[in-house]
Design a protein around this motif. Structure first.
Motif, PDB file in Angstrom:
ATOM      1  N   LEU A 185       0.835  -1.194   0.000  1.00  0.00           N
ATOM      2  CA  LEU A 185       0.000   0.000   0.000  1.00  0.00           C
ATOM      3  C   LEU A 185       0.873   1.249   0.000  1.00  0.00           C
ATOM      4  N   VAL A 186       0.447   2.257  -0.763  1.00  0.00           N
ATOM      5  CA  VAL A 186       1.152   3.533  -0.830  1.00  0.00           C
ATOM      6  C   VAL A 186       0.141   4.644  -0.575  1.00  0.00           C
ATOM      7  N   ASP A 187       0.474   5.538   0.364  1.00  0.00           N
ATOM      8  CA  ASP A 187      -0.359   6.704   0.635  1.00  0.00           C
ATOM      9  C   ASP A 187       0.164   7.861  -0.213  1.00  0.00           C
ATOM     10  N   LEU A 188      -0.606   8.248  -1.239  1.00  0.00           N
ATOM     11  CA  LEU A 188      -0.163   9.323  -2.136  1.00  0.00           C
ATOM     12  C   LEU A 188       0.077  10.621  -1.386  1.00  0.00           C
ATOM     13  N   ASP A 189      -0.754  10.911  -0.384  1.00  0.00           N
ATOM     14  CA  ASP A 189      -0.649  12.183   0.328  1.00  0.00           C
ATOM     15  C   ASP A 189       0.605  12.253   1.196  1.00  0.00           C
ATOM     16  N   ALA A 190       1.222  11.101   1.498  1.00  0.00           N
ATOM     17  CA  ALA A 190       2.408  11.080   2.350  1.00  0.00           C
ATOM     18  C   ALA A 190       3.712  11.080   1.557  1.00  0.00           C
ATOM     19  N   LEU A 191       3.638  11.046   0.236  1.00  0.00           N
ATOM     20  CA  LEU A 191       4.844  10.992  -0.580  1.00  0.00           C
ATOM     21  C   LEU A 191       5.571  12.335  -0.605  1.00  0.00           C
ATOM     22  N   ASP A 192       6.852  12.277  -0.889  1.00  0.00           N
ATOM     23  CA  ASP A 192       7.685  13.465  -1.018  1.00  0.00           C
ATOM     24  C   ASP A 192       7.516  14.050  -2.417  1.00  0.00           C
ATOM     25  N   PHE A 193       6.901  15.225  -2.498  1.00  0.00           N
ATOM     26  CA  PHE A 193       6.738  15.951  -3.764  1.00  0.00           C
ATOM     27  C   PHE A 193       7.626  17.195  -3.784  1.00  0.00           C
TER      28      PHE A 193
END
Length: 323
Positions: A185-193
């Motif tokens: 599972l990957v949380d898009l909102d927690a990724l480094d942008f």
């Protein structure tokens, strides 16, 4: 929280279908037979990208760096936005230079009467004095699942549901079997942008790379015709209304039960300039895909900040010419 479930399959049997990717529509239909009606309504499936299980190194923009051993056989950790696309670059630029890159971007072909199938394993001959005269490389398929807003609880899909799916043609003869290798599972909102955030603050122009085709017109009753998005900077001067500004197009078909519908799309792999001013939000939307048939994998794109080379070898060549 916006979650996606990355899934990695191994291709166990020969495959009759597109050599570019396994469509999200094919993967969705394979899953739909195994889940309840509520899950079928909520589930959205990306295209599956073919990945060789080979030795490689992480791309420069990834959160991990250096030699990675055999990539393709498991899912890499995802901490940055760029990590989502390690496997979803069709050229597989993570392969080591010592690997036969051109060979790894094509399948071995096998004929069954007048039908062409793609082998699940590539065999490479080696000099007779080596320890083994042949080595094999297996093919894998990477995709991801997610739902729309308000459909919590559907993802993650159980591993038992994902294992031993079949895609492509001649499935009743055992072709196209996929076995589950890895899922996360990957949380898009927690990724480094952070790279795109810096670009947004500076107002610099980004580029958009089409990871999967963007549908312009479809015969399927659930879709509708659409134009090139306004936030693509495409030269329309001198072109007739409804044109795509010189972008390469492709016609394919969407299968729904016993029916088949024509779909006309802007082809994947192309790069256009980004004319918007919210690259971070646009990048998130690109992962979840946009446009007609986005729930079946169409309309996925990647936002690249200025100065990021899609093909690093070009930068090296330019540097050599300037020396």
């Amino acid at each position: 929280m916006t979650r996606i479930q990355q899934v990695l399959f191994e291709l166990d049997e020969q495959y009759l279908g597109y050599p570019y990717f396994v469509t999200g529509n094919a993967l969705f239909n394979a899953l739909a037979r195994r889940v309840d009606a509520e899950t079928r309504r909520a589930l959205q499936v990306s295209h599956g990208v073919f990945v060789p299980g080979e030795y490689g190194e992480y791309p420069d923009e990834a959160s991990q760096d250096g030699y990675a051993g055999k990539l393709g056989q498991s899912l890499p950790e995802v901490e940055r936005y760029a990590d989502l696309f390690v496997y979803r670059d069709a050229a597989q630029r993570w392969l080591l230079d010592s690997r036969p890159r051109d060979v790894h971007n094509v399948f071995d072909i096998q004929m069954h009467g007048d039908r062409v199938a793609f082998a699940s394993t590539c065999w490479f001959g080696r000099p007779s004095h080596t320890h083994k005269s042949k080595r094999s490389v297996s093919w894998y398929v990477q995709c991801y699942l997610h739902t729309g807003p308000g459909d919590d609880g559907v993802v993650p899909v159980d591993e038992d549901v994902l294992d031993e799916l079949q895609v492509g043609g001649a499935r009743n003869y055992g072709f196209g079997e996929l076995s589950l290798v890895d899922t996360q599972l990957v949380d898009l909102d927690a990724l480094d942008f952070s790279r795109l955030e810096a670009v947004q603050e500076d107002g610099e122009a980004c580029q958009l790379e089409l990871v999967t085709p963007y549908v312009l017109d479809t015969e399927h009753p659930s879709g509708e015709a659409q134009d090139i998005p306004w936030w693509w900077r495409v030269d329309m001067d001198g072109n007739p209304p409804g044109s795509t500004g010189g972008l390469r197009r492709r016609e394919t078909r969407l299968v729904d039960g016993s029916e088949s519908y024509a779909v006309r799309a802007v082809d994947h792999g192309q790069v256009v300039a980004y004319a918007g001013d919210e690259p971070v939000e646009t990048a998130r939307n690109g992962v979840l895909r946009v446009g007609t048939h986005s729930r079946f994998g169409f309309g996925e794109f990647r936002v690249r900040p200025p100065g990021e080379e899609r093909v690093p070898e070009r930068r090296a060549a330019r540097a050599g010419g300037e020396a």
